[in-house]
Every structure is written in C-alpha cells, then in structure tokens.
Design an enzyme around this catalytic site. Structure first.
Site, PDB file in Angstrom:
ATOM      1  N   ALA A  16      -3.595   4.720   3.116  1.00  0.00           N
ATOM      2  CA  ALA A  16      -3.319   3.732   4.166  1.00  0.00           C
ATOM      3  C   ALA A  16      -1.834   3.384   4.184  1.00  0.00           C
ATOM      4  O   ALA A  16      -1.216   3.218   3.129  1.00  0.00           O
ATOM      5  CB  ALA A  16      -4.145   2.474   3.910  1.00  0.00           C
TER       6      ALA A  16
ATOM      7  N   LYS B  24      -1.719   4.855 -14.471  1.00  0.00           N
ATOM      8  CA  LYS B  24      -3.101   4.910 -14.956  1.00  0.00           C
ATOM      9  C   LYS B  24      -3.939   5.473 -13.833  1.00  0.00           C
ATOM     10  O   LYS B  24      -3.789   5.108 -12.691  1.00  0.00           O
ATOM     11  CB  LYS B  24      -3.612   3.507 -15.265  1.00  0.00           C
ATOM     12  CG  LYS B  24      -3.112   2.990 -16.571  1.00  0.00           C
ATOM     13  CD  LYS B  24      -3.948   1.836 -17.037  1.00  0.00           C
ATOM     14  CE  LYS B  24      -3.697   0.614 -16.169  1.00  0.00           C
ATOM     15  NZ  LYS B  24      -4.389  -0.569 -16.697  1.00  0.00           N
TER      16      LYS B  24
ATOM     17  N   ASP C 147      -1.627  -5.755  -3.949  1.00  0.00           N
ATOM     18  CA  ASP C 147      -1.385  -7.091  -4.476  1.00  0.00           C
ATOM     19  C   ASP C 147      -1.769  -7.057  -5.953  1.00  0.00           C
ATOM     20  O   ASP C 147      -2.833  -6.537  -6.300  1.00  0.00           O
ATOM     21  CB  ASP C 147      -2.245  -8.106  -3.725  1.00  0.00           C
ATOM     22  CG  ASP C 147      -1.941  -9.509  -4.185  1.00  0.00           C
ATOM     23  OD1 ASP C 147      -1.070 -10.147  -3.580  1.00  0.00           O
ATOM     24  OD2 ASP C 147      -2.547  -9.957  -5.175  1.00  0.00           O
TER      25      ASP C 147
ATOM     26  N   ASP D  18       3.228   1.506 -11.673  1.00  0.00           N
ATOM     27  CA  ASP D  18       1.964   2.247 -11.717  1.00  0.00           C
ATOM     28  C   ASP D  18       2.050   3.554 -10.954  1.00  0.00           C
ATOM     29  O   ASP D  18       2.960   3.778 -10.171  1.00  0.00           O
ATOM     30  CB  ASP D  18       0.852   1.388 -11.102  1.00  0.00           C
ATOM     31  CG  ASP D  18       0.423   0.295 -12.059  1.00  0.00           C
ATOM     32  OD1 ASP D  18       0.756   0.404 -13.245  1.00  0.00           O
ATOM     33  OD2 ASP D  18      -0.232  -0.658 -11.605  1.00  0.00           O
TER      34      ASP D  18
ATOM     35  N   MET E 192     -11.381   1.943  -5.203  1.00  0.00           N
ATOM     36  CA  MET E 192     -11.747   2.973  -6.194  1.00  0.00           C
ATOM     37  C   MET E 192     -13.169   3.466  -5.927  1.00  0.00           C
ATOM     38  O   MET E 192     -13.968   3.604  -6.848  1.00  0.00           O
ATOM     39  CB  MET E 192     -11.612   2.427  -7.623  1.00  0.00           C
ATOM     40  CG  MET E 192     -10.182   2.053  -7.975  1.00  0.00           C
ATOM     41  SD  MET E 192     -10.007   1.172  -9.516  1.00  0.00           S
ATOM     42  CE  MET E 192     -10.327  -0.508  -9.034  1.00  0.00           C
TER      43      MET E 192
ATOM     44  N   PRO F 140       0.790  -1.234   0.000  1.00  0.00           N
ATOM     45  CA  PRO F 140       0.000   0.000   0.000  1.00  0.00           C
ATOM     46  C   PRO F 140       0.825   1.288   0.000  1.00  0.00           C
ATOM     47  O   PRO F 140       0.249   2.369  -0.069  1.00  0.00           O
ATOM     48  CB  PRO F 140      -0.797  -0.111   1.300  1.00  0.00           C
ATOM     49  CG  PRO F 140       0.050  -0.956   2.184  1.00  0.00           C
ATOM     50  CD  PRO F 140       0.762  -1.930   1.302  1.00  0.00           C
TER      51      PRO F 140
HETATM   52  N1  SAH Z   1      -3.902  -3.857  -6.483  1.00  0.00           N
HETATM   53  C1  SAH Z   1      -4.230  -2.813  -5.544  1.00  0.00           C
HETATM   54  C2  SAH Z   1      -5.525  -2.123  -5.914  1.00  0.00           C
HETATM   55  C3  SAH Z   1      -5.449  -1.357  -7.185  1.00  0.00           C
HETATM   56  S1  SAH Z   1      -6.887  -0.451  -7.532  1.00  0.00           S
HETATM   57  C4  SAH Z   1      -4.285  -3.413  -4.139  1.00  0.00           C
HETATM   58  O1  SAH Z   1      -4.238  -4.631  -3.985  1.00  0.00           O
HETATM   59  O2  SAH Z   1      -4.365  -2.632  -3.193  1.00  0.00           O
HETATM   60  C5  SAH Z   1      -6.505   1.123  -6.843  1.00  0.00           C
HETATM   61  C6  SAH Z   1      -7.308   1.354  -5.593  1.00  0.00           C
HETATM   62  O3  SAH Z   1      -6.721   0.699  -4.512  1.00  0.00           O
HETATM   63  C7  SAH Z   1      -7.371   2.802  -5.155  1.00  0.00           C
HETATM   64  O4  SAH Z   1      -8.344   3.520  -5.869  1.00  0.00           O
HETATM   65  C8  SAH Z   1      -7.742   2.654  -3.693  1.00  0.00           C
HETATM   66  O5  SAH Z   1      -9.094   2.352  -3.542  1.00  0.00           O
HETATM   67  C9  SAH Z   1      -6.967   1.409  -3.310  1.00  0.00           C
HETATM   68  N2  SAH Z   1      -5.661   1.747  -2.723  1.00  0.00           N
HETATM   69  C10 SAH Z   1      -4.442   1.494  -3.187  1.00  0.00           C
HETATM   70  N3  SAH Z   1      -3.486   1.916  -2.331  1.00  0.00           N
HETATM   71  C11 SAH Z   1      -4.130   2.455  -1.285  1.00  0.00           C
HETATM   72  C12 SAH Z   1      -3.726   3.054  -0.060  1.00  0.00           C
HETATM   73  N4  SAH Z   1      -2.432   3.199   0.241  1.00  0.00           N
HETATM   74  N5  SAH Z   1      -4.681   3.501   0.783  1.00  0.00           N
HETATM   75  C13 SAH Z   1      -5.984   3.361   0.513  1.00  0.00           C
HETATM   76  N6  SAH Z   1      -6.421   2.796  -0.631  1.00  0.00           N
HETATM   77  C14 SAH Z   1      -5.531   2.347  -1.512  1.00  0.00           C
END
Ligand code: SAH
Length: 464
Positions: A412, A270, A303, A248, A383, A225
């Site tokens: 987070a 993206k 992930d 990304d 999202m 994260p």
């Molecule tokens: N593969 C990523 C998700 C990708 S989609 C995973 O497993 O976390 C992107 C979304 O992930 C963002 O719009 C948000 O909803 C969430 N996200 C990713 N990083 C985040 C973070 N540090 N804190 C809160 N939400 C996060």
C-alpha cells in the site's frame, strides 16, 4: 547512477571551448563564474565573447582549433553546434588528454554540465543524466525561489568562523550551533546588515558554550506505509537530527535516504516467520546508544503503536532511565483503505473496526470469530497472508457469509501497490494465485469502491 557528481577545482587551471555562437555563450556564462583560465577558439566569435576577451576575462583565439591547442586543459567544450566540427575538435581535445563535453550530445560526452543554483560558496548541481533537462530546470527554478539570496553570504561568514566553533565539543553540539546559525540567528542578523552577522555569531557561540550536553533520547517514530510523502513533519525532523537510526525490514529505502548522512544506520529487520533480530538485542541496542548520549530514532513501519512490539522497547528504555517520546505514523490500514476509496467505519454499516493480526508469537492468532462473522463487520488483518486459510475457516465455521467481500492490498502507498478483490469463499486460492511477496493488508468486509481511482494493479475475481 551513470554519472557521478563531483566539484572540480578550477583555480588556475585551463578550460578550453571551441565555438562562438549561442551554445558557446551559454556555457561561457557559467564558466566565467569559475576561477579557471578560459581559452576560446572561434572563427566568428559573438560580440560578447570579444568584450570578455578585451576585459581580460578569457583568452580569445580567432581561428579553428588545432592539435595541441588543448594541452594541459582539464576540460574541453565542443560548442560549434556543427556535428562535423564538434567531432574534429573533440578528437583533438581527447588526444590532448582533456575531459570532453560535446554540447547537446550526451553520447559523445565524457561528462555533463548540471543545472546550477549558485549561492557561492553554496553551489547546488542538478543532474538527470541527460534524461530530463526540463525537469532539471524546473527543480532549479524551485530551489532558486526557496533559497534566500543571503545564503551565500552567511556561508562565507560562517566559513571564516569555523575554527572558533571548535571550542564546542565535536559532533552534536557543533551541529546544533551551526543549525541555529544558518536557520535562525544568521538570517535574523543579516536582515540588519552584513556587519551584524559576526557579532551574532559570537553571541550564539557563547550561548551554545553554556548549553549543557544533550542527554541521550529515543524517539519511536512511525515511518508510515512506505511512501516518503506519508511521513509526518515530526518524523522528518527526527530523522534530520538522528545520530543513530534503528530500523525495521519494512522501511523503504527512500525513507532511509532522508536520515542525516552521518547517522549510524542499524538494520534490525524482523520477518513474520523468518529470520529475525531477537527483541532482546533490539532492546539492548536502544539502551546502549541512548546511554551513550545519542539521539536515537527507532523507526518502525506504519504506526509504532500498532503490532510493533513497542511496549517491550519502551520498558527497556524506561528501565535504563533514558528519555523517550512517540511520533505517530500512518498505519497500513489507513493507507490501504485510502487506496480502495473506502472508509474504515460507515454509518449504518459498521460502527467499529477491528485491527487483527493473522499470527502472533504462538502461531495463528485467535480472535472473537463469532462476533466478526456477523453481517457488516469490518476488520483490517495485518500479517494475514499465511493465515488466510485459517481465518477463512474460522469465520465460515462461525456462520460468516461466504460472499463477504475481502480485499488484499499489497505494498500500500508504494509504486508497486497491488489490490486483490475477492470474497471470503475464494480468498486462499486467489491469494495463492496472486503470489504476493510484499507486505499485504487484508480487509475483511470491504470491497474497493467501484468508482475508486486505484493507482495500482487490481486483480479482481469479478472482472478477471
Ligand atoms: N506498525 C505497522 C504494522 C507492523 S506489522 C503499521 O502500523 O502498519 C507488519 C504488517 O503490516 C505487514 O505484515 C502487513 O500486514 C502490514 N503492512 C505494513 N506495511 C504495509 C504496506 N505498505 N502495505 C500493506 N500492508 C502493510
């Protein structure tokens, strides 16, 4: 960065120091490790300085410094521990064109001396721009403990072998050889004595010459994260070895810093509804670099198997006959739930948890709202910022309790993490008010645990 670290060539060059007490001694102990011509001016030099002068290690002039005394000196240390005298000598050195350091006086210094870990020729310089000398010393002590004392010897022997290693192809093959030497064969050989190192190098080179060139490979790596400490050891290793990193938008700069310095870094960011690199372009990049024999790291936030469009990339790489593997990462839901001190599942509350996306490629995503609207359900909505009102509407339409807790965690695991604690009824309004610009994860059915120690700003409807 106000101070840029460099390593100064000292062989045969002049370094001058004014002072004869403790501060002078501390600096001289460091400077004596160099191959510079050292000159010390002091009216009352400590006995150690006199001894060094007698031993020919430095030139001692027992008088106060005068204009011209620092001619041709590259650097000068004002170490008299007397503000007036330091100012006077610094002015002389400055006029003579030397770079000046006034001991314990950051403001009047043109350079600072770092904390040094010495495994000559491996030298590690640690600086904190004068902000935290105690921290610099702690880091130094830590490194001193971690780096074996034989490292310098290995590096010296390795240096003499550099030309031999040119029989290996440039790039990865050579890097693999040296890594094997410094972290495997070298330490083993040196345990038997210094004489064993050179034959070990010859053997190792022969083994590596027989190795076939490594084939291109793609590692799909979950970067977690954002907090670099939440990377897996496997992710770190993949980043250490990468020739190309394709990453990304959500990957934090601290994590990108961990990639091998020579790696080619490609940003294919993206953004939800915003500008994006077309998926076909990303697929094509993976195939192009994989086919060229590169070790590619495809770095995705969280992930890579969760809302990562992983399958499209796997299909492209597989179709091109390139090898791949997946390194799992900590998904945003796991990091976010940890920050509010809750569990994703809980006995007698919810035996399942849904991971939803607020929107998909066609717009707002549809789900089994009726099932989710039942009491005690928990969902992690990815999202979900833009779709908050839509999700709220669907759930209420299917009979969800308006008082159901909803928690939105922005950024987070990052230093700028924020937590918004609200209810289904107030979600869209509170979310708009909070003006969240970072990635945010929405928990439907979970409130922060009252006793949770949340290391972030909490915006709470109840306590606002
Ligand atoms: N593969 C990523 C998700 C990708 S989609 C995973 O497993 O976390 C992107 C979304 O992930 C963002 O719009 C948000 O909803 C969430 N996200 C990713 N990083 C985040 C973070 N540090 N804190 C809160 N939400 C996060």
């Amino acid at each position: 960065m106000d101070h840029f670290p460099i390593f100064l060539a000292t062989a045969g060059r002049r370094i001058v120091l004014s002072g004869g007490g403790d501060a002078a001694l501390a600096k001289l102990r460091l400077l004596l490790k160099t191959t510079a011509n050292l000159t010390v001016f002091s009216l009352a030099p400590a006995p150690e300085i006199k001894n060094w002068a007698t031993a020919g290690k430095l030139t001692l002039i027992e008088r106060a410094m005068e204009p011209g005394d620092t001619m041709c000196a590259v650097v000068f240390y004002a170490a008299d521990e007397d503000a007036v005298e330091d100012k006077r000598t610094a002015a002389i050195a400055h006029a003579d064109g030397a770079l000046v350091n006034v001991v314990d006086n950051l403001e009047d210094s043109q350079f600072i001396t770092p904390a040094i870990v010495d495994r000559d020729p491996v030298t590690i310089a640690i600086g904190t721009e004068g902000a935290a000398p105690v921290l610099a010393r702690a880091i130094k002590a830590d490194l001193e403990e971690k780096l074996p004392s034989t490292l310098g010897t290995l590096a010296r022997i390795g240096k003499g072998f550099r030309k031999m290693s040119y029989t290996l192809p440039f790039g990865r093959a050579r890097r693999d050889f040296w890594r094997d030497f410094y972290f495997n064969a070298g330490p083993k050989a040196i345990a038997e004595g210094e004489d064993a190192v050179r034959p070990a190098l010859d053997d190792l080179l022969n083994t590596h010459l027989k190795n076939e060139a490594r084939e291109g490979h793609v590692a799909f790596v979950g970067a977690g994260p954002g907090d670099p400490e939440l990377l897996t050891l496997k992710a770190r290793k993949a980043l250490d070895e990468a020739d190309v990193v394709i990453y990304d938008r959500l990957i934090s700069p601290e994590i990108l810093e961990l990639a091998r310095r020579e790696a080619v870094m490609l940003d294919v960011g993206k953004e939800g509804f915003g500008p994006s690199t077309p998926q076909e372009t990303i697929n094509a990049l993976l195939v192009e670099h994989g086919k060229s024999g590169a070790q590619v790291v495809r770095l995705k936030s969280g992930d890579s198997t969760v809302f990562g469009r992983l399958d499209e990339e796997l299909d492209a790489v597989t179709a091109a006959g390139i090898g791949w593997h997946i390194v799992p990462g900590i998904t945003a839901a796991s990091a976010a739930v940890a920050s509010i001190g809750q569990s994703l599942t809980k006995r007698e509350r919810n035996a399942s948890v849904r991971f939803l996306t607020g929107h998909d490629m066609k717009g707002f995503a549809d789900h089994d709202w009726a099932a989710l609207a039942r009491p005690n359900e928990v969902a992690a909505i990815y999202m979900g910022k833009k779709s908050a009102r839509f999700v709220q509407g669907r759930l209420i339409m299917h009979g969800a309790d308006r008082k159901t807790p909803v928690t939105v965690i922005e950024n987070a695991s990052r230093p700028d993490q924020r937590v918004l604690s609200t209810t289904l009824a107030h979600l869209p309004v509170d979310l708009a008010e909070a003006k969240m610009t970072g990635p945010a994860l929405t928990f439907y059915g979970l409130a922060p645990r009252a006793a949770a120690e949340i290391a972030s700003t909490v915006i709470s409807r109840e306590f606002a």
